[in-house]
Design an enzyme around this catalytic site. Structure first.
Site, PDB file in Angstrom:
ATOM      1  CB  SER A   1      -0.936   0.001   1.200  1.00 32.73           C
ATOM      2  OG  SER A   1      -1.758  -1.141   1.147  1.00 32.73           O
TER       3      SER A   1
ATOM      4  CG  HIS B   1     -12.703   1.682   3.185  1.00 33.79           C
ATOM      5  ND1 HIS B   1     -12.107   0.642   2.510  1.00 33.79           N
ATOM      6  CD2 HIS B   1     -11.987   1.868   4.303  1.00 33.79           C
ATOM      7  CE1 HIS B   1     -11.045   0.234   3.184  1.00 33.79           C
ATOM      8  NE2 HIS B   1     -10.957   0.963   4.295  1.00 33.79           N
TER       9      HIS B   1
ATOM     10  CB  CYS C   1     -10.025   2.621   0.365  1.00 32.53           C
ATOM     11  SG  CYS C   1     -11.361   1.867  -0.590  1.00 32.53           S
TER      12      CYS C   1
END
Lengths: 368, 630
Positions: free
Chosen positions: B336, B379, B392
């Site tokens: 991420s 989310h 997300c």
């Protein structure tokens, strides 16, 4: 008095240089015993006392004293073999307490006297036959074998050389030359094959190619050559030689004492020393030349040859021209027996010189 | 006695013949004299040969005989941290040498020596055999670094050990143990190949040279110049006196940009929980490296004097690969942490604005395939800031898909990913940022749209090093300036003069990205300080931090999907990333932490970054804390 002052002073000069050199060669002294040069100084004093003693007799007396001396030396050699002090695998010394006698040294002089006496008594004008040489051969062979058994090849060979020098000097028949030469050659070959110990052969082989064995026997010859060669023209200066002082030179105060001289005094110093040395020998031959009788002549000649051959072998060894054999440089190498023997021999020479004008044989009263 | 009478009669007879007999023998005396003179001439010639014409050769030999030339090792340059705290210095160590030329009785000597050194005789013979083709006068090291008692014994009994000498050499002292071991590196005996390769003859056999890290890279400045000693030795090899001595010139000091305290904190945090991975801290406005840790560390002590095969094998077989410098050699999917790149590409290409929102139901459908968000419940509607803060996946799937893989790669490369940083370090890896073209060349296959989704969230083919990640973070923090990471600050010669000073090097600067970067930074601050930020664990009182967690999938095997994390075998667990900068208002440093198989960026990596940040801001934090108390 017909004392030869010139010869004596010449000798003193030589001995002085030798002692001077010995101080350097044994410097710094190791151990707590008295340093070699000091010991040698006492021996010089003893030697010169012996010279004076010898001068007080007529050399012809030696005809009488010769055989008792001969037997005495043989007994000493036998004694040295059985009860002698061992050094480096050889039995050479008899410890007299104040002095360690090496009987093979006086044996050399004894042989000179013995042969001189024999050849002067048994004079054969038309040349000795081989038969007539049997006695001197036997007389030589007994100490020769005893010394060879010690084992001390160098000294034993020295006796052989003395025998040959003196025997060749008197007149021999042609057949005798041939027989002697032939059997000599045979003896050498036989000795090489059967008698020589491996280490002795090794020495000869090493001599022929010293670089093969730089840490072993070749080491000594190489280091000696380096010492001599690095002396250059004028040398490194007294006490400044590095080869000796740093112990690269083995046996530097005994057999290799002269290397130290060459290193420290260089080419010209060496020439001077050898000049004195060889003039002394030639002077000895002059003594023989003008000796009043055959015995005197043979004695003087024998003494010169005794010193000459030893000196020659030692010097050639130091200069790397001969294998390392344990032959000292007379008067120069440290060693009491050799020094005393040499001085006594020179005493006999001087004796012959002193009595060159006196007719007849020795007369005790004359000198007393 | 009758015999005696006849004996004298005989003598009288002889005397009568005297003159003629003597005349006959006199020429023979002349011959003898000629013989003596002849030999005298021979001796004269020989003396001339030795002492006049060849004396130079023998003088030379005599000199070589007595002078032993030995080299004196130069003390190696120290290595210090940015504050001048010594990390590596030297101490004297005593080695036992054998000069075979001077040694008379090998067998006996070695037996005795083995007893004194408390080693096996065969070990000493081994050393001698190794040197069998080296000239005899060159010393062989039989034993290194003997203790004082052994040294004292050998010195006092030196006459018993012919050819044995003691050599004093400087030996490395590591003041902080294995701190920054991969950076510093270790020394080893020079190899035959290294000896051959040298140009200036500055090394001799048996020399210690750097084998890894800075010891290797900066060997030239560290090693100094050898000295020479000329001493007179005797035939047994004992030194008599020193004739001449040329002192060695010590090596230069290397001042690192590394901060020992931060480095120590990072390594302690990693090692404390036996974490395998890397911590990189950069000054964002200079590229100076403050911390450069790779764990587990190599044990530098084990390398002194050559590492044993056993220890070496242990290193090779360790699944945590201590020999690998994970900061530049470790390649991991960025996870991420890559989302900033995707976001930037989206912003810069007008695909998204800060207000653009995507709906996340917990998955994203592309064609017939479903791509999941890490938060399975979804989310809801997320904008950029929230997407970064809560990481997300669905948001970035969509941005990535619209940007396309090639443009993503372009931005990744702009931020230094997938390429060497050019730092002065060994074995730096490129990593990999895939493009369509790359896939065609590498696999001869078409790029699939789904793969772009993986790339957009930092998985798939993406591979980066922790250093690249730190550079990327720095660039985000400083507005797009790419500085070359730098670890050596300056080099100071033995005379105290600066030999070399390394200035920060701005390689390039991205322009036009300021606004986008500011947005990204805001999102990253939310990661730490936001209500639902993934790295709230990294918060430090009184400090604003912008960060991003990351989880790099190691395998995609479904079997492990629903297992408890502790039950997944170590080697299949995900890698944990956390990269951050602080203070967010005016960034100074960037911290990147990678924990191999550390599962989650938040729990596995962020606490380490936090500890390092606290160390860096220690002074300021306490001051603020004090002010608060007032």
């Amino acid at each position: 008095m017909h004392f030869d002052w010139a010869f004596f002073l010449f000798l003193m000069l030589l001995c002085g240089m030798a002692l001077f050199n010995l101080y350097s060669a044994s410097y710094p002294p190791k151990g707590w015993g008295s340093p070699p040069y000091l010991k040698q100084s006492y021996l010089f004093l003893m030697g010169f006392t012996a010279v004076l003693f010898i001068l007080s007799f007529d050399y012809n007396e030696l005809h009488i004293w010769n055989y008792p001396f001969y037997l005495f030396i043989i007994v000493l050699l036998v004694a040295a073999y059985f009860m002698g002090e061992s050094a480096g695998g050889a039995q050479r010394w008899i410890d007299l307490g104040f002095f360690r006698l090496q009987p093979s040294e006086p044996a050399k002089l004894m042989l000179v006297v013995t042969l001189a006496s024999y050849y002067s008594r048994k004079e054969v004008l038309d040349g000795y036959s081989i038969k007539q040489l049997i006695t001197p051969i036997v007389l030589t062979a007994i100490p020769f074998l005893l010394i060879l058994m010690q084992p001390d090849l160098g000294t034993a060979l020295m006796l052989g050389i003395i025998f040959v020098s003196m025997t060749v000097f008197v007149k021999l028949r042609r057949s005798t030359y041939l027989i002697l030469g032939g059997s000599g050659l045979f003896a050498v070959l036989f000795a090489w094959q059967k008698l020589l110990k491996p280490y002795q052969k090794q020495r000869v082989q090493t001599f022929l190619n010293p670089e093969n064995d730089p840490m072993g026997h070749g080491y000594q010859v190489m280091q000696s050559k380096i010492a001599v060669g690095s002396g250059g023209k004028f040398g490194k200066g007294y006490l400044e030689g590095t080869q000796g002082h740093l112990h690269f030179l083995p046996e530097r105060h005994t057999d290799f004492a002269f290397s130290v001289w060459c290193e420290e005094w260089g080419f010209f110093g060496s020439l001077f020393f050898l000049g004195v040395y060889f003039l002394l020998l030639l002077w000895g031959l002059r003594v023989a030349m003008y000796a009043k009788d055959r015995f005197g002549m043979l004695l003087a000649y024998g003494v010169v040859m005794l010193i000459f051959w030893q000196a020659l072998i030692n010097i050639l060894m130091i200069l790397g021209l001969l294998p390392v054999v344990g032959i000292p440089l007379p008067l120069v190498s440290y060693g009491g027996s050799s020094l005393l023997t040499t001085l006594m021999a020179l005493g006999i020479l001087m004796n012959v010189r002193m009595r060159r004008f006196q007719p007849g044989r020795g007369n005790h009263q004359e000198d007393a | 006695m009758k015999d005696k009478r006849s004996f004298f009669t005989e003598l009288e007879e002889i005397n009568e013949h005297d003159d003629s007999a003597l005349d006959m023998l006199r020429p023979r005396i002349i011959l003898a004299a000629a013989l003596i003179i002849g030999f005298a001439v021979l001796i004269f010639c020989r003396l001339w040969f030795l002492q006049i014409s060849n004396s130079d050769e023998y003088i030379n030999k005599a000199y070589n005989n007595r002078v032993r030339i030995s080299t004196l090792a130069a003390p190696r340059g120290h290595i210090l941290d940015r504050n001048g705290i010594p990390l590596v210095t030297n101490r004297p160590s005593f080695n036992v040498l054998l000069i075979r030329e001077d040694s008379k009785n090998d067998e006996h000597l070695l037996k005795k020596l083995a007893g004194v050194l408390d080693v096996d005789v065969s070990q000493l013979w081994e050393r001698i055999r190794e040197a069998s083709n080296i000239p005899l006068h060159i010393p062989i090291r039989l034993q290194e670094d003997i203790d004082w008692q052994t040294l004292a014994y050998l010195e006092n009994h030196n006459h018993e050990f012919s050819g044995i000498r003691i050599e004093v050499t400087p030996r490395r002292v590591y003041h902080f143990g294995d701190l920054a071991a991969h950076v510093i590196g270790y020394l080893g005996s020079i190899s035959k190949e290294e000896l051959k390769k040298q140009s200036g003859g500055e090394y001799d056999g048996g020399d210690q040279v750097g084998k890894m890290g800075l010891e290797k890279l900066r060997d030239e400045v560290l090693r100094g110049e050898k000295g020479m000693s000329y001493s007179e030795v005797n035939a047994r090899g004992f030194e008599q006196q020193l004739l001449k001595r040329e002192d060695p010139l010590p090596g230069s000091e290397i001042h690192l940009t590394i901060d020992a305290k931060m480095q120590q904190m990072a390594e302690e945090m990693m090692n404390g929980e036996e974490k395998s991975g890397a911590v990189v801290v950069l000054e964002v406005n200079s590229g100076r490296v403050l911390t450069f840790a790779s764990t587990p560390p190599v044990r530098l002590q084990e390398f002194i004097g050559g590492i044993s095969q056993q220890n070496w094998n242990a290193y090779l077989n360790n699944i945590k690969t201590p020999l690998l410098n994970k900061t530049v050699q470790g390649l991991y999917p960025p996870g991420s942490t890559y989302k900033m790149i995707t976001a930037l590409a989206g912003l810069d290409n007008g695909i998204i604005t800060p207000e653009t929102a995507f709906y996340c139901p917990g998955y994203y459908r592309l064609g017939r395939r479903i791509y999941r968000c890490w938060k399975h419940s979804g989310h809801g509607a997320v904008d950029l800031k929230r997407a970064i803060a809560e990481s997300c996946d669905v948001y970035f799937y969509q941005v990535g898909q619209q940007v396309g893989v090639d443009i993503l790669a372009e931005y990744a490369k702009k931020f230094g990913l997938g390429q060497k940083t050019g730092m002065e370090i060994e074995n730096e890896q490129d990593g990999l940022i895939p493009t369509r073209k790359w896939k065609r060349q590498r696999y001869n296959e078409k790029w699939h749209e789904g793969e772009t989704l993986s790339i957009a969230i930092g998985q798939g083919f993406n591979l980066v090093t922790p250093l690249q990640m730190a550079v990327m973070t720095s660039m985000i923090a400083n507005g797009g300036k790419n500085y070359r990471p730098q670890m050596v600050e300056k080099i100071i010669g033995p005379d105290g003069n600066i030999v070399e000073e390394i200035k920060p090097e701005l390689i390039y600067e991205l322009t036009g990205l300021e606004e986008s970067l500011a947005l990204i930074r805001e999102g990253m601050v939310e990661v730490v300080h936001g209500k639902r930020g993934t790295a709230r664990i990294a918060r430090v009182e009184g400090l604003t931090i912008g960060g991003k967690t990351g989880t790099a999938q190691v395998v995609k095997i479904a079997v492990y999907k629903n297992m408890k994390e502790e039950d997944i075998p170590y080697k299949f667990r995900d890698h944990a990333w956390f990269t951050c900068f602080a203070p967010a208002e005016n960034p100074e440093i960037a911290v990147t932490v990678l924990v191999e198989h550390g599962l989650h960026g938040s729990s596995g990596a962020a606490p380490i970054a936090r500890a390092v940040l606290k160390t860096y801001f220690e002074d300021r934090l306490t001051r603020e804390g004090q002010e608060k108390e007032k």
